[in-house]
Design a protein around this motif. Sequence first.
Motif, short mmCIF file in Angstrom:
data_model
loop_
_atom_site.label_atom_id
_atom_site.label_comp_id
_atom_site.label_asym_id
_atom_site.label_seq_id
_atom_site.Cartn_x
_atom_site.Cartn_y
_atom_site.Cartn_z
N TYR A 1 -23.26 -3.51 61.06
CA TYR A 1 -23.93 -2.32 61.61
C TYR A 1 -22.94 -1.16 61.74
N ARG B 1 -29.92 -1.98 68.91
CA ARG B 1 -30.47 -1.55 70.21
C ARG B 1 -30.69 -2.74 71.13
N GLU C 1 -30.91 -1.05 63.11
CA GLU C 1 -30.83 -0.20 64.30
C GLU C 1 -31.53 -0.86 65.49
N LEU C 2 -32.69 -1.48 65.20
CA LEU C 2 -33.41 -2.18 66.27
C LEU C 2 -32.58 -3.34 66.80
N ARG D 1 -34.71 2.00 54.26
CA ARG D 1 -35.10 2.54 55.57
C ARG D 1 -35.54 1.43 56.51
N ALA D 2 -36.28 0.44 55.94
CA ALA D 2 -36.72 -0.68 56.77
C ALA D 2 -35.52 -1.49 57.26
N GLU D 3 -34.58 -1.74 56.34
CA GLU D 3 -33.40 -2.49 56.74
C GLU D 3 -32.59 -1.72 57.76
N ALA D 4 -32.50 -0.38 57.55
CA ALA D 4 -31.77 0.44 58.52
C ALA D 4 -32.44 0.40 59.89
N LYS D 5 -33.80 0.46 59.87
CA LYS D 5 -34.53 0.40 61.13
C LYS D 5 -34.36 -0.95 61.81
N HIS E 1 -37.78 2.65 50.71
CA HIS E 1 -38.49 2.05 51.85
C HIS E 1 -37.74 0.83 52.38
#
Length: 468
Positions: free
Chosen positions: A427, A243, A239-240, A232-236, A229
């Motif tokens: 990133y 972006r 990614e955010l 995934r949170a760090e990746a999100k 988790h």
Amino acid sequence: MRMPLRMFYLAIIQVILTSFIIYYFVSSQYRELSDLNVKTLETFLITQKEQELKNYIAIALSSVDHMAELSEDKKDVVKVSVANIFKNMLYNGDDGYFFIYDDKAIAIVHPKQPDRVGESWWDLEGENGDKIIQVLLANAHAGGGFYRYDWLKPSEKVKAPKLGYSIYIDKWQWMFGTGVYLDDVYSQLNNLHQEIDFHINYTKKIILIVALSSIFFIFLFGIAVNLSHKKRAEAKISELGQRIIDVQEEENRHISRELHDGIIQTLISIKYSLEATTFFLRKNKQEKPASLTQAEDNLGFAIHEVRRISHHMHPQILDELGLSAAIENLSRDFAKQTNIEIKVSKPSLKKLLPDFINTTLYRVVQESLTNIKKHAGAKCVLIDISIQQTWLTLSIKDDGVGFDVNAITKQQHSGIGLRNLAERVEYHLGKFHISSSKTGTEITVKIPTKSFANYFNHLNRAVKQNDT
């Protein structure tokens, strides 16, 4: 509390409760069943002993049956003879013997304690307060019976639990009996109890091991889930963040284009109009107003500033000619503004890198030069870009006064900032490193070629699919 962590704690609590319940019911049921089996075994062993005593009595009496038919006038002689026979009749080593008492509890025969013979033991009490000889007499008069009491064991010279059996011989008015010691029976039962306790403890250990193993695996699973988790949170988040950066860059590109294609062109047309007015005045030999000269100067400064802002937000040369040309142009402007010598070493990267890599590296150079201008007090700057094996490397080195890297990187800076640059590089799976001392500072960026090689692979596949 987050749901995965809450489920993790609930799972551990459930394992503990389940293990406790299983242990309680298994141990209690096992204990009850074992006690029942022990009781059954005890009954069986005692029954065997009772049957054994009856057999001994029957065998002993059969040995003197022929003497019971002798005449009454020889009764006393016969009784003495019978007593002598029973006195010497032993079995099971020293512990199996026969005893005889009359109705007054006077000992007639007692092979292992001859000092009792001839005396009355009517009031002999056991440890529980029972009158031992009276009980044996009562059982004998009742047709024969068994009685448990403690008595001296001849082979060990200590008291031990004994099962006695007595019957009454009417012809001679004797209580005739024998007994077996039960310490071997109780020893077997005690060993069985110890074995049961061992199995219960072993079961407890098994349940404990299973419970601890389950908790351990749940703990590992929980850690894995939390790490998953977290990743995934760090990746999100990353990614955010990318972006947001992409949106900012796209917005900067849009604003830069609007400034260049819109406002600058309008300002240039106004400049042309002012120049035409100046030309008209000169043609008519009229003096050029000072306000017009001031307006031309202000307009020229405004055009320069708008171009500078447009270039700073997003240089069009980066999109048109690539990273190498953009860095060279940025370096020339930097050298003109600061009088700091700057050297650029680079390969041709016009069509090699995708836009997102170009933008990242350009921003690193731009921010680094800004910091050098403000803080370094440098006289020379070296910029080196190279591609070696599987890494694209950018190095920016100056001969300034340096700074405390740990203190600076923990702070928030204006503009892009070193931390944001590091996040940008990371990133792309790259490495961002700063080393600084009193002799200068070096910023190194390394980005694996796979970060942009895959981009071109996907791009080529997309083009082929569009062509088909």
